[in-house]
Design a protein around this motif. Structure first.
Motif, mmCIF file in Angstrom:
data_model
loop_
_atom_site.group_PDB
_atom_site.id
_atom_site.type_symbol
_atom_site.label_atom_id
_atom_site.label_comp_id
_atom_site.label_asym_id
_atom_site.label_seq_id
_atom_site.Cartn_x
_atom_site.Cartn_y
_atom_site.Cartn_z
ATOM 1 N N LEU A 8 0.824 -1.212 0.000
ATOM 2 C CA LEU A 8 0.000 0.000 0.000
ATOM 3 C C LEU A 8 0.857 1.260 0.000
ATOM 4 O O LEU A 8 0.561 2.228 -0.703
ATOM 5 C CB LEU A 8 -0.951 -0.007 1.198
ATOM 6 N N ALA A 9 1.923 1.251 0.789
ATOM 7 C CA ALA A 9 2.823 2.417 0.830
ATOM 8 C C ALA A 9 3.472 2.630 -0.536
ATOM 9 O O ALA A 9 3.567 3.761 -1.019
ATOM 10 C CB ALA A 9 3.875 2.229 1.914
ATOM 11 N N ALA A 11 2.248 1.894 -3.325
ATOM 12 C CA ALA A 11 1.211 2.375 -4.247
ATOM 13 C C ALA A 11 0.789 3.812 -3.948
ATOM 14 O O ALA A 11 -0.067 4.366 -4.626
ATOM 15 C CB ALA A 11 0.001 1.456 -4.189
ATOM 16 N N GLY A 12 1.379 4.400 -2.906
ATOM 17 C CA GLY A 12 1.093 5.794 -2.604
ATOM 18 C C GLY A 12 0.061 6.036 -1.528
ATOM 19 O O GLY A 12 -0.401 7.160 -1.348
ATOM 20 N N ALA A 13 -0.309 4.987 -0.799
ATOM 21 C CA ALA A 13 -1.293 5.166 0.276
ATOM 22 C C ALA A 13 -0.747 6.121 1.334
ATOM 23 O O ALA A 13 0.448 6.123 1.620
ATOM 24 C CB ALA A 13 -1.628 3.823 0.917
ATOM 25 N N GLN A 14 -1.625 6.913 1.897
ATOM 26 C CA GLN A 14 -1.235 7.839 2.965
ATOM 27 C C GLN A 14 -1.166 7.067 4.281
ATOM 28 O O GLN A 14 -2.181 6.538 4.742
ATOM 29 C CB GLN A 14 -2.225 8.992 3.078
ATOM 30 N N ILE A 15 -0.003 7.023 4.877
ATOM 31 C CA ILE A 15 0.220 6.250 6.104
ATOM 32 C C ILE A 15 -0.681 6.746 7.230
ATOM 33 O O ILE A 15 -1.153 5.960 8.045
ATOM 34 C CB ILE A 15 1.702 6.314 6.521
ATOM 35 N N ALA A 17 -3.653 8.339 6.938
ATOM 36 C CA ALA A 17 -5.053 8.592 6.572
ATOM 37 C C ALA A 17 -5.936 8.209 7.762
ATOM 38 O O ALA A 17 -5.636 7.272 8.493
ATOM 39 C CB ALA A 17 -5.428 7.775 5.346
ATOM 40 N N ASP A 19 -9.925 7.577 9.591
ATOM 41 C CA ASP A 19 -11.334 7.240 9.386
ATOM 42 C C ASP A 19 -12.182 8.320 10.058
ATOM 43 O O ASP A 19 -11.652 9.332 10.533
ATOM 44 C CB ASP A 19 -11.655 5.839 9.912
ATOM 45 N N THR A 24 -6.044 6.008 12.692
ATOM 46 C CA THR A 24 -5.160 5.711 11.569
ATOM 47 C C THR A 24 -4.863 4.214 11.538
ATOM 48 O O THR A 24 -5.282 3.465 12.425
ATOM 49 C CB THR A 24 -3.827 6.476 11.714
ATOM 50 N N ALA A 25 -4.110 3.795 10.547
ATOM 51 C CA ALA A 25 -3.695 2.388 10.472
ATOM 52 C C ALA A 25 -2.897 1.997 11.710
ATOM 53 O O ALA A 25 -2.976 0.851 12.173
ATOM 54 C CB ALA A 25 -2.881 2.155 9.205
#
Length: 86
Positions: A8-9, A11-15, A17, A19, A24-25
């Motif tokens: 995911l990282a 692919a550009g996912a925001q660490i 991000a 809800d 966050t994750a």
């Protein structure tokens, strides 16, 4: 879990991000007692000091869960901690 985080990282996912509750994750990893995932997120730049909507940060969550290993990990990465670069 760490392989998915890395994919995911990459692919550009925001660490960090969030809800609707502001989690966050990193909060998900702490909630699941998944130290390897939490450490990987922190290594990738997750904000250990992020405070979600209820006023908790990840360290507070780990303390409330009585997860000693997670507490030690998060203390190292908390702002001012050894891994955070003091």
């Amino acid at each position: 879990h760490t392989g998915v985080i890395d994919a995911l990282a990459a692919a550009g996912a925001q660490i960090d991000a969030t809800d609707a509750a502001g989690s966050t994750a990193l909060f998900a990893a702490v909630s699941a007692h998944h130290g390897a995932a939490a450490e990987r997120l922190l290594t990738l730049g997750a904000n250990a000091g992020h405070v979600r909507g209820d006023g908790f940060d990840a360290l507070t969550l780990a303390e409330r869960q009585r997860d000693k290993a997670m507490v030690l990990l998060l203390e190292r990465w908390a702002p001012g901690g050894a891994a955070a670069g003091s």
